[in-house]
Write an enzyme that holds these catalytic residues in place. Structure first.
Site, PDB file in Angstrom:
ATOM      1  N   HIS A 132     -56.978 -40.879 -43.970  1.00 44.63           N
ATOM      2  CA  HIS A 132     -56.470 -40.719 -42.608  1.00 44.63           C
ATOM      3  C   HIS A 132     -56.932 -39.365 -42.082  1.00 44.63           C
ATOM      4  O   HIS A 132     -56.176 -38.432 -41.986  1.00 44.63           O
ATOM      5  CB  HIS A 132     -54.940 -40.804 -42.657  1.00 44.63           C
ATOM      6  CG  HIS A 132     -54.303 -40.790 -41.303  1.00 44.63           C
ATOM      7  ND1 HIS A 132     -54.681 -41.613 -40.289  1.00 44.63           N
ATOM      8  CD2 HIS A 132     -53.284 -40.048 -40.811  1.00 44.63           C
ATOM      9  CE1 HIS A 132     -53.929 -41.382 -39.223  1.00 44.63           C
ATOM     10  NE2 HIS A 132     -53.071 -40.425 -39.520  1.00 44.63           N
ATOM     11  N   GLY A 190     -36.840 -37.226 -37.364  1.00 43.50           N
ATOM     12  CA  GLY A 190     -37.602 -36.717 -36.223  1.00 43.50           C
ATOM     13  C   GLY A 190     -38.176 -37.880 -35.430  1.00 43.50           C
ATOM     14  O   GLY A 190     -37.615 -38.981 -35.421  1.00 43.50           O
ATOM     15  N   ASN A 196     -45.835 -29.394 -46.643  1.00 42.74           N
ATOM     16  CA  ASN A 196     -45.381 -30.781 -46.762  1.00 42.74           C
ATOM     17  C   ASN A 196     -45.318 -31.274 -48.213  1.00 42.74           C
ATOM     18  O   ASN A 196     -44.491 -32.119 -48.548  1.00 42.74           O
ATOM     19  CB  ASN A 196     -46.241 -31.696 -45.887  1.00 42.74           C
ATOM     20  CG  ASN A 196     -45.857 -31.565 -44.416  1.00 42.74           C
ATOM     21  OD1 ASN A 196     -44.901 -30.870 -44.083  1.00 42.74           O
ATOM     22  ND2 ASN A 196     -46.588 -32.215 -43.539  1.00 42.74           N
TER      23      ASN A 196
HETATM   24  O1  TXD Z   1     -50.517 -42.001 -39.851  1.00 45.66           O
HETATM   25  C1  TXD Z   1     -49.696 -41.264 -40.305  1.00 45.66           C
HETATM   26  N1  TXD Z   1     -49.414 -41.315 -41.577  1.00 45.66           N
HETATM   27  C2  TXD Z   1     -48.966 -40.302 -39.434  1.00 45.66           C
HETATM   28  C3  TXD Z   1     -48.303 -39.173 -40.036  1.00 45.66           C
HETATM   29  C4  TXD Z   1     -48.826 -40.529 -38.049  1.00 45.66           C
HETATM   30  C5  TXD Z   1     -48.000 -39.735 -37.301  1.00 45.66           C
HETATM   31  C6  TXD Z   1     -47.222 -38.635 -37.858  1.00 45.66           C
HETATM   32  N2  TXD Z   1     -47.585 -38.313 -39.186  1.00 45.66           N
HETATM   33  C7  TXD Z   1     -46.823 -37.298 -39.910  1.00 45.66           C
HETATM   34  O2  TXD Z   1     -45.468 -37.752 -40.082  1.00 45.66           O
HETATM   35  C8  TXD Z   1     -46.676 -35.945 -39.239  1.00 45.66           C
HETATM   36  O3  TXD Z   1     -47.843 -35.181 -39.357  1.00 45.66           O
HETATM   37  C9  TXD Z   1     -45.507 -35.386 -40.030  1.00 45.66           C
HETATM   38  O4  TXD Z   1     -45.965 -34.912 -41.286  1.00 45.66           O
HETATM   39  C10 TXD Z   1     -44.608 -36.603 -40.263  1.00 45.66           C
HETATM   40  C11 TXD Z   1     -43.403 -36.683 -39.333  1.00 45.66           C
HETATM   41  O5  TXD Z   1     -43.803 -36.627 -37.999  1.00 45.66           O
HETATM   42  P1  TXD Z   1     -42.717 -36.504 -36.816  1.00 45.66           P
HETATM   43  O6  TXD Z   1     -43.455 -36.596 -35.543  1.00 45.66           O
HETATM   44  O7  TXD Z   1     -41.585 -37.429 -37.075  1.00 45.66           O
HETATM   45  O8  TXD Z   1     -42.218 -35.005 -37.020  1.00 45.66           O
HETATM   46  P2  TXD Z   1     -40.789 -34.382 -36.563  1.00 45.66           P
HETATM   47  O9  TXD Z   1     -40.332 -35.035 -35.295  1.00 45.66           O
HETATM   48  O10 TXD Z   1     -40.960 -32.933 -36.606  1.00 45.66           O
HETATM   49  O11 TXD Z   1     -39.792 -34.844 -37.709  1.00 45.66           O
HETATM   50  C12 TXD Z   1     -39.884 -34.380 -39.016  1.00 45.66           C
HETATM   51  C13 TXD Z   1     -38.480 -34.276 -39.528  1.00 45.66           C
HETATM   52  C14 TXD Z   1     -37.652 -33.180 -38.838  1.00 45.66           C
HETATM   53  O12 TXD Z   1     -36.513 -33.735 -38.230  1.00 45.66           O
HETATM   54  C15 TXD Z   1     -37.273 -32.242 -39.994  1.00 45.66           C
HETATM   55  O13 TXD Z   1     -35.987 -31.661 -39.848  1.00 45.66           O
HETATM   56  C16 TXD Z   1     -37.332 -33.195 -41.176  1.00 45.66           C
HETATM   57  O14 TXD Z   1     -38.488 -33.984 -40.935  1.00 45.66           O
HETATM   58  N3  TXD Z   1     -37.401 -32.533 -42.478  1.00 45.66           N
HETATM   59  C17 TXD Z   1     -36.740 -32.986 -43.571  1.00 45.66           C
HETATM   60  N4  TXD Z   1     -35.924 -34.049 -43.732  1.00 45.66           N
HETATM   61  C18 TXD Z   1     -35.397 -34.233 -44.959  1.00 45.66           C
HETATM   62  N5  TXD Z   1     -35.660 -33.437 -46.011  1.00 45.66           N
HETATM   63  C19 TXD Z   1     -36.479 -32.358 -45.882  1.00 45.66           C
HETATM   64  N6  TXD Z   1     -36.757 -31.571 -46.938  1.00 45.66           N
HETATM   65  C20 TXD Z   1     -37.056 -32.098 -44.614  1.00 45.66           C
HETATM   66  N7  TXD Z   1     -37.902 -31.150 -44.123  1.00 45.66           N
HETATM   67  C21 TXD Z   1     -38.113 -31.430 -42.821  1.00 45.66           C
END
Ligand code: TXD
Length: 308
Positions: free
Chosen positions: A174, A9, A94
């Site tokens: 955080h 993502g 999550n």
């Molecule tokens: O400071 C920090 N730690 C953070 C955390 C700062 C910014 C974002 N933060 C968190 O990172 C946010 O709250 C989310 O929990 C994650 C990912 O954020 P992002 O903006 O990249 O979210 P997206 O664009 O929705 O991407 C998440 C992807 C998406 O493509 C889903 O299809 C995929 O995760 N996804 C998976 N991939 C592999 N395996 C599984 N099981 C899966 N489930 C969802």
């Protein structure tokens, strides 16, 4: 060196791009559950290599077996925060995604250092540690670098000085109760208190605390990704190149800062083994109170999914 990114993502794809541009690993594998998306993004990124002058081979797939033999795994998969949604709302969904990934990391990359980005960060780092059973020095949460870089950017902007000269440290979980420590902020060694009045510093601290929410309310369909990805990549680079960088990271605390069996953001040294050392600094009474409040809120998140 092979680095894998779970999730393609916003954060995952930006992470892969920063990693490629910095040539931190020769090989980058990105895994997501959405069919076609990781394949497309990584093929596209591969094709940018000759123009951008990086020689990093990026590959996307829907198959966790592709993370095989990774030295570092960056966990970004999860649901992002939507407007009005608290980080804790994301907890259960999550956790399941983290546990899924953990099983594959254990199987295919048992020697990896894992950097967790998924929110709610400190609780998810704990969940990754529990589910992999890895040494806790090898499971590290990314948040402190992001919270600190936000504070640094706001300081640089308000003083109209180079971002490179601003240093700052944000401790704690955080969340809204993170602890930006005023006396650890400086500009080329000059304490911030010499350069800005207290009320201005407090306003920057407040904006830092709400930094994630500010972005969510602008973007509406998701949360921040450039600065989070850059921050995860800084940590991966420190580990891959054994740089011994001093940053704040969410790490397992076993008595340090008076906290036990919890993940929380404290200063650490990052090197090839992951967390090389937790740096314990003397905090003022006020800072201690703020940090323990933050630790308590992470603990209540952990308790809500693991029981007492
Ligand atoms: O400071 C920090 N730690 C953070 C955390 C700062 C910014 C974002 N933060 C968190 O990172 C946010 O709250 C989310 O929990 C994650 C990912 O954020 P992002 O903006 O990249 O979210 P997206 O664009 O929705 O991407 C998440 C992807 C998406 O493509 C889903 O299809 C995929 O995760 N996804 C998976 N991939 C592999 N395996 C599984 N099981 C899966 N489930 C969802």
């Amino acid at each position: 060196m092979k680095i894998s990114v779970i999730g393609s993502g916003n954060v995952g794809a930006s992470t892969a791009l920063f990693l490629a541009e910095k040539e931190i690993a020769r090989e980058i594998a990105v895994v997501d559950i959405v069919e076609g998306m990781p394949q497309e993004k990584m093929l596209d990124m591969l094709q940018a290599g000759p123009v951008e002058h990086y020689s990093t081979f990026t590959k996307g797939s829907n198959n966790y077996a592709d993370i095989d033999g990774s030295d570092i795994v960056i966990m970004t998969a999860g649901l992002p925060r939507k407007p009005g949604m608290d980080r804790m709302d994301l907890l259960l969904k999550n956790k399941e995604i983290v546990e899924n990934a953990a099983a594959s990391i254990k199987k295919y990359a048992p020697g990896a250092v894992v950097i967790v980005v998924t929110n709610p960060l400190d609780v998810m780092a704990y969940a990754m540690y529990k589910a992999t059973g890895f040494n806790n020095k090898k499971v590290i949460g990314m948040a402190g670098v992001l919270d600190s870089t936000r504070f640094r950017a706001f300081i640089a902007e308000s003083l109209n000085v180079s971002m490179k000269d601003v240093s700052a440290l944000v401790l704690g979980g955080h969340g809204d109760d993170m602890v930006p420590v005023k006396r650890f902020a400086s500009v080329s060694g000059i304490p911030l208190s010499e350069l800005l009045p207290d009320e201005k510093i407090n306003a920057l601290i407040d904006r830092t605390r709400k930094g994630g929410g500010e972005i969510v309310s602008l973007l509406k369909t998701g949360s921040a990704f450039y600065a989070p990805a850059a921050s995860a990549v800084l940590m991966a680079e420190a580990i891959a190149r054994d740089e011994k960088r001093v940053v704040t990271a969410a790490v397992y605390l076993d008595g340090e800062y008076g906290a036990k069996d919890v993940y929380c953001g404290v200063p650490v040294i990052l090197g090839k083994n992951g967390v090389e050392k937790i740096i314990e600094v003397e905090l003022s009474a006020e800072e201690k109170t703020a940090l323990s409040k933050s630790v308590e809120s992470v603990k209540s998140g952990i308790k809500s999914i693991y029981g007492a």
